[in-house]
Motif scaffolding. Structure first.
Motif, PDB file in Angstrom:
ATOM      1  N   GLU A 199      -6.242  14.799 -12.281  1.00 44.18           N
ATOM      2  CA  GLU A 199      -7.043  15.494 -13.295  1.00 44.18           C
ATOM      3  C   GLU A 199      -8.426  15.823 -12.754  1.00 44.18           C
ATOM      4  N   CYS A 200      -8.997  14.854 -12.016  1.00 42.70           N
ATOM      5  CA  CYS A 200     -10.325  15.085 -11.442  1.00 42.70           C
ATOM      6  C   CYS A 200     -10.607  14.089 -10.330  1.00 42.70           C
ATOM      7  N   PHE A 201     -11.663  14.383  -9.571  1.00 41.99           N
ATOM      8  CA  PHE A 201     -12.104  13.524  -8.480  1.00 41.99           C
ATOM      9  C   PHE A 201     -13.556  13.146  -8.725  1.00 41.99           C
ATOM     10  N   LEU A 202     -13.820  11.852  -8.840  1.00 48.00           N
ATOM     11  CA  LEU A 202     -15.192  11.368  -8.964  1.00 48.00           C
ATOM     12  C   LEU A 202     -15.669  10.984  -7.568  1.00 48.00           C
ATOM     13  N   VAL A 203     -16.689  11.663  -7.076  1.00 45.87           N
ATOM     14  CA  VAL A 203     -17.109  11.450  -5.690  1.00 45.87           C
ATOM     15  C   VAL A 203     -18.517  10.884  -5.618  1.00 45.87           C
ATOM     16  N   GLY A 204     -18.728  10.067  -4.590  1.00 38.84           N
ATOM     17  CA  GLY A 204     -20.048   9.482  -4.348  1.00 38.84           C
ATOM     18  C   GLY A 204     -20.254   9.318  -2.855  1.00 38.84           C
ATOM     19  N   GLY A 205     -21.378   8.761  -2.463  1.00 38.55           N
ATOM     20  CA  GLY A 205     -21.636   8.511  -1.052  1.00 38.55           C
ATOM     21  C   GLY A 205     -21.772   9.781  -0.230  1.00 38.55           C
ATOM     22  N   ILE A 206     -21.388   9.701   1.033  1.00 42.98           N
ATOM     23  CA  ILE A 206     -21.578  10.815   1.958  1.00 42.98           C
ATOM     24  C   ILE A 206     -20.709  12.015   1.589  1.00 42.98           C
ATOM     25  N   ILE A 207     -19.544  11.765   1.005  1.00 46.44           N
ATOM     26  CA  ILE A 207     -18.712  12.895   0.600  1.00 46.44           C
ATOM     27  C   ILE A 207     -19.394  13.677  -0.528  1.00 46.44           C
ATOM     28  N   ALA A 208     -20.068  12.957  -1.440  1.00 44.70           N
ATOM     29  CA  ALA A 208     -20.816  13.631  -2.503  1.00 44.70           C
ATOM     30  C   ALA A 208     -21.985  14.418  -1.913  1.00 44.70           C
ATOM     31  N   ASN A 209     -22.653  13.813  -0.925  1.00 48.69           N
ATOM     32  CA  ASN A 209     -23.758  14.516  -0.254  1.00 48.69           C
ATOM     33  C   ASN A 209     -23.290  15.833   0.361  1.00 48.69           C
ATOM     34  N   THR A 210     -22.088  15.808   0.917  1.00 49.42           N
ATOM     35  CA  THR A 210     -21.543  17.010   1.553  1.00 49.42           C
ATOM     36  C   THR A 210     -21.293  18.104   0.521  1.00 49.42           C
ATOM     37  N   PHE A 211     -20.769  17.736  -0.627  1.00 50.35           N
ATOM     38  CA  PHE A 211     -20.564  18.706  -1.704  1.00 50.35           C
ATOM     39  C   PHE A 211     -21.907  19.231  -2.217  1.00 50.35           C
ATOM     40  N   GLU A 246       0.838  -1.207   0.000  1.00 52.49           N
ATOM     41  CA  GLU A 246       0.000   0.000   0.000  1.00 52.49           C
ATOM     42  C   GLU A 246       0.874   1.259   0.000  1.00 52.49           C
ATOM     43  N   ILE A 247       1.917   1.247   0.825  1.00 49.59           N
ATOM     44  CA  ILE A 247       2.824   2.390   0.896  1.00 49.59           C
ATOM     45  C   ILE A 247       3.514   2.608  -0.439  1.00 49.59           C
ATOM     46  N   SER A 248       3.945   1.514  -1.070  1.00 46.41           N
ATOM     47  CA  SER A 248       4.620   1.601  -2.370  1.00 46.41           C
ATOM     48  C   SER A 248       3.706   2.197  -3.432  1.00 46.41           C
ATOM     49  N   ASN A 249       2.455   1.755  -3.456  1.00 51.36           N
ATOM     50  CA  ASN A 249       1.501   2.266  -4.444  1.00 51.36           C
ATOM     51  C   ASN A 249       1.184   3.740  -4.211  1.00 51.36           C
ATOM     52  N   LEU A 250       1.036   4.122  -2.952  1.00 49.87           N
ATOM     53  CA  LEU A 250       0.777   5.534  -2.640  1.00 49.87           C
ATOM     54  C   LEU A 250       1.959   6.413  -3.036  1.00 49.87           C
ATOM     55  N   LYS A 251       3.148   5.890  -2.824  1.00 52.91           N
ATOM     56  CA  LYS A 251       4.352   6.640  -3.183  1.00 52.91           C
ATOM     57  C   LYS A 251       4.392   6.913  -4.681  1.00 52.91           C
ATOM     58  N   LYS A 252       3.987   5.913  -5.457  1.00 52.05           N
ATOM     59  CA  LYS A 252       3.953   6.079  -6.915  1.00 52.05           C
ATOM     60  C   LYS A 252       2.953   7.161  -7.315  1.00 52.05           C
ATOM     61  N   VAL A 253       1.806   7.161  -6.647  1.00 55.52           N
ATOM     62  CA  VAL A 253       0.772   8.156  -6.957  1.00 55.52           C
ATOM     63  C   VAL A 253       1.243   9.559  -6.575  1.00 55.52           C
ATOM     64  N   MET A 254       1.903   9.659  -5.432  1.00 53.43           N
ATOM     65  CA  MET A 254       2.316  10.971  -4.928  1.00 53.43           C
ATOM     66  C   MET A 254       3.505  11.541  -5.697  1.00 53.43           C
ATOM     67  N   PRO A 260      -3.669  10.191 -17.518  1.00 51.37           N
ATOM     68  CA  PRO A 260      -4.359  11.056 -16.544  1.00 51.37           C
ATOM     69  C   PRO A 260      -4.670  10.298 -15.256  1.00 51.37           C
ATOM     70  N   LEU A 261      -4.572  10.994 -14.136  1.00 49.63           N
ATOM     71  CA  LEU A 261      -4.873  10.410 -12.834  1.00 49.63           C
ATOM     72  C   LEU A 261      -6.275  10.830 -12.411  1.00 49.63           C
ATOM     73  N   VAL A 262      -7.149   9.852 -12.265  1.00 47.89           N
ATOM     74  CA  VAL A 262      -8.520  10.097 -11.803  1.00 47.89           C
ATOM     75  C   VAL A 262      -8.685   9.426 -10.443  1.00 47.89           C
ATOM     76  N   VAL A 263      -9.129  10.167  -9.448  1.00 52.11           N
ATOM     77  CA  VAL A 263      -9.303   9.651  -8.086  1.00 52.11           C
ATOM     78  C   VAL A 263     -10.792   9.443  -7.826  1.00 52.11           C
ATOM     79  N   ILE A 264     -11.144   8.239  -7.401  1.00 46.91           N
ATOM     80  CA  ILE A 264     -12.542   7.908  -7.105  1.00 46.91           C
ATOM     81  C   ILE A 264     -12.697   7.777  -5.593  1.00 46.91           C
ATOM     82  N   LEU A 265     -13.606   8.556  -5.015  1.00 49.94           N
ATOM     83  CA  LEU A 265     -13.825   8.564  -3.569  1.00 49.94           C
ATOM     84  C   LEU A 265     -15.305   8.393  -3.258  1.00 49.94           C
ATOM     85  N   ILE A 281      -7.568  13.913   1.501  1.00 52.81           N
ATOM     86  CA  ILE A 281      -6.982  13.262   0.328  1.00 52.81           C
ATOM     87  C   ILE A 281      -7.094  14.166  -0.897  1.00 52.81           C
ATOM     88  N   ILE A 282      -8.267  14.794  -1.058  1.00 53.18           N
ATOM     89  CA  ILE A 282      -8.464  15.699  -2.196  1.00 53.18           C
ATOM     90  C   ILE A 282      -7.469  16.855  -2.124  1.00 53.18           C
TER      91      ILE A 282
END
Length: 265
Positions: free
Chosen positions: A211-223, A172-180, A186-191, A202-203
């Motif tokens: 490039e963009c953040f696709l949001v759903g669930g309670i975080i989408a409700n908050t937006f 997990e740490i290795s994958n996050l390091k690659k992303v950071m 293009p990098l699309v983040v789904i939350l 995280i956003i």
């Protein structure tokens, strides 16, 4: 950070490894988290150690009957997928637990009951950490999903024993390091889901590289609430409305194009 993958086999036979895993599942059919832990468990079994599995499950404050969140539910899966003896402790008498661990042969797995049944776990108790540390020789964290929590088995316990990241956490740490550091474009983040405060963080952290953040669930409700949409009684995070308004100034936040809110009645 030390990694289990770099651990030399010398002098660890019959040593006791306290392995913090994430067995926080709803039911016996939800095996993804259990599968994810197998690699590290097998790694330690191959080296003839003893393994004490530590985990939480659910939230005791939301369950009137604690039996509903017992870790006993994971035993059948572990027995099917691991060629090892397994002992389950349904109590927290640490002296008895230690005696049992010492009496068993190398290659035995021990599963402690849900740590959240102990108020000291969420209170980040150093006393509980010392009790847990008394059971073993090494501590391994393989539970990425709880590593941010100030719980006794996550933050206090590693201070008391030689500690390292398990194989899953290392990946997990290795994958996050690659992303950071150098994400593929293009990098699309789904939350989605809950824990809005964490995901807003995280956003903020990734907004420069994504490039963009696709949001759903309670975080989408908050937006949506921040944009003054009527979301009925649907859950949202009131504390993060101000942050949500700031983030919405960016065109990178992509909200659902349609939704159904919980009935106001």
């Amino acid at each position: 950070m030390h990694y289990l993958s770099n651990l030399h086999d010398k002098n660890i036979i019959s040593k006791v490894f306290l392995l913090r895993v994430d067995f926080n599942i709803e039911n016996a059919k939800e095996i993804f988290r259990l599968q994810a832990s197998l690699e590290t468990i097998k790694f330690l079994l191959k080296r003839k150690t003893k393994i004490v599995l530590l985990s939480h499950r659910g939230r005791p404050t939301l369950h009137k009957k604690n039996k509903k969140i017992s870790l006993k539910i994971v035993i059948p899966y572990l027995k099917r997928n691991l060629k090892a003896r397994l002992t389950f402790f349904n109590h927290f008498d640490f002296k008895r637990i230690k005696q049992t661990i010492l009496s068993k042969n190398a290659g035995t797995i021990f599963l402690l009951e849900n740590l959240r049944l102990l108020p000291e776990e969420l209170a980040n108790s150093s006393r509980l950490a010392r009790q847990l540390a008394s059971l073993g020789d090494y501590y391994v964290n393989d539970a990425f999903s709880v590593s941010h929590r100030k719980n006794a088995s996550v933050t206090q316990l590693p201070k008391l024993l030689p500690s390292m990241a398990g194989l899953l956490l290392e990946r997990e740490i290795s994958n996050l390091k690659k992303v950071m550091e150098g994400p593929k474009k293009p990098l699309v983040v789904i939350l989605g889901g809950a824990k809005v405060i964490d995901k807003m963080g995280i956003i903020n952290k990734l907004k420069r590289v994504a490039e963009c953040f696709l949001v759903g669930g309670i975080i989408a409700n908050t937006f949506l609430k921040a944009k003054k949409f009527d979301i009925g009684k649907s859950a949202f995070e009131p504390k993060m409305l101000k942050t949500a308004r700031k983030l919405l100034k960016s065109a990178k936040i992509i909200l659902p194009t349609d939704f159904i809110s919980q009935d106001n009645k």
